[in-house]
Write a protein that holds these residues in place. Structure first.
Motif, PDB file in Angstrom:
ATOM      1  N   SER A  42      39.619  35.388  44.590  1.00 36.31           N
ATOM      2  CA  SER A  42      40.132  35.808  43.290  1.00 36.31           C
ATOM      3  C   SER A  42      39.104  35.594  42.186  1.00 36.31           C
ATOM      4  O   SER A  42      39.110  36.317  41.184  1.00 36.31           O
ATOM      5  N   VAL A  43      38.215  34.646  42.360  1.00 35.88           N
ATOM      6  CA  VAL A  43      37.174  34.381  41.354  1.00 35.88           C
ATOM      7  C   VAL A  43      36.356  35.653  41.123  1.00 35.88           C
ATOM      8  O   VAL A  43      36.216  36.131  39.997  1.00 35.88           O
ATOM      9  N   GLY A  44      35.842  36.213  42.198  1.00 32.70           N
ATOM     10  CA  GLY A  44      35.026  37.428  42.085  1.00 32.70           C
ATOM     11  C   GLY A  44      35.806  38.619  41.579  1.00 32.70           C
ATOM     12  O   GLY A  44      35.294  39.439  40.805  1.00 32.70           O
ATOM     13  N   ALA A  45      37.056  38.739  42.013  1.00 39.80           N
ATOM     14  CA  ALA A  45      37.888  39.857  41.568  1.00 39.80           C
ATOM     15  C   ALA A  45      38.088  39.799  40.056  1.00 39.80           C
ATOM     16  O   ALA A  45      38.010  40.828  39.368  1.00 39.80           O
ATOM     17  N   ASN A  46      38.317  38.622  39.537  1.00 39.94           N
ATOM     18  CA  ASN A  46      38.518  38.477  38.094  1.00 39.94           C
ATOM     19  C   ASN A  46      37.222  38.654  37.310  1.00 39.94           C
ATOM     20  O   ASN A  46      37.235  39.163  36.193  1.00 39.94           O
ATOM     21  N   VAL A  47      36.109  38.263  37.892  1.00 41.93           N
ATOM     22  CA  VAL A  47      34.812  38.499  37.243  1.00 41.93           C
ATOM     23  C   VAL A  47      34.578  39.999  37.124  1.00 41.93           C
ATOM     24  O   VAL A  47      34.166  40.501  36.069  1.00 41.93           O
ATOM     25  N   ARG A  48      34.865  40.742  38.173  1.00 40.62           N
ATOM     26  CA  ARG A  48      34.682  42.190  38.130  1.00 40.62           C
ATOM     27  C   ARG A  48      35.627  42.851  37.130  1.00 40.62           C
ATOM     28  O   ARG A  48      35.258  43.804  36.454  1.00 40.62           O
ATOM     29  N   GLU A  49      36.835  42.345  37.029  1.00 39.84           N
ATOM     30  CA  GLU A  49      37.756  42.855  36.011  1.00 39.84           C
ATOM     31  C   GLU A  49      37.217  42.559  34.613  1.00 39.84           C
ATOM     32  O   GLU A  49      37.335  43.390  33.715  1.00 39.84           O
ATOM     33  N   ALA A  50      36.626  41.388  34.437  1.00 47.81           N
ATOM     34  CA  ALA A  50      36.071  41.029  33.129  1.00 47.81           C
ATOM     35  C   ALA A  50      34.920  41.953  32.754  1.00 47.81           C
ATOM     36  O   ALA A  50      34.799  42.369  31.591  1.00 47.81           O
ATOM     37  N   ILE A  51      34.098  42.292  33.723  1.00 52.87           N
ATOM     38  CA  ILE A  51      32.968  43.193  33.453  1.00 52.87           C
ATOM     39  C   ILE A  51      33.472  44.537  32.941  1.00 52.87           C
ATOM     40  O   ILE A  51      32.838  45.170  32.099  1.00 52.87           O
ATOM     41  N   ASN A  52      34.629  44.958  33.425  1.00 52.74           N
ATOM     42  CA  ASN A  52      35.202  46.240  33.011  1.00 52.74           C
ATOM     43  C   ASN A  52      36.279  46.089  31.926  1.00 52.74           C
ATOM     44  O   ASN A  52      37.087  46.993  31.736  1.00 52.74           O
ATOM     45  N   ALA A  53      36.268  44.983  31.218  1.00 48.97           N
ATOM     46  CA  ALA A  53      37.271  44.718  30.187  1.00 48.97           C
ATOM     47  C   ALA A  53      37.178  45.749  29.062  1.00 48.97           C
ATOM     48  O   ALA A  53      36.112  46.314  28.801  1.00 48.97           O
TER      49      ALA A  53
END
Length: 74
Positions: A42-53
């Motif tokens: 989930s750490v990486g998934a949320n980082v990727r979501e943040a990049i596309n915020a």
């Protein structure tokens, strides 16, 4: 645009986490290993979501969720 260091490190964290998951599975730690796998990936998934915020506030929120998942994993 150069690759994100956080994105690369979260990807490596997920790979290392999967290896630890496999080790825990071999040792019959099923409940612990499944929860660990969920939180570490989930750490990486949320980082990727943040990049596309869509906004700065959304970016900060997604990274804070990623931080919480990282804390839960360790």
């Amino acid at each position: 645009m150069s690759e994100s260091i956080v994105k690369n490190k979260s990807y490596q964290l997920a790979l290392d986490g999967v290896n630890l998951f496999k080790l825990l599975q071999e040792r019959k730690e099923f409940m612990l290993s499944k929860q660990f796998l969920r939180s570490i990936t989930s750490v990486g998934a949320n980082v990727r979501e943040a990049i596309n915020a869509q906004s700065k506030a959304d970016f900060i929120h997604k990274l804070s969720i990623s931080q919480k998942e990282c804390d839960e994993s360790f």
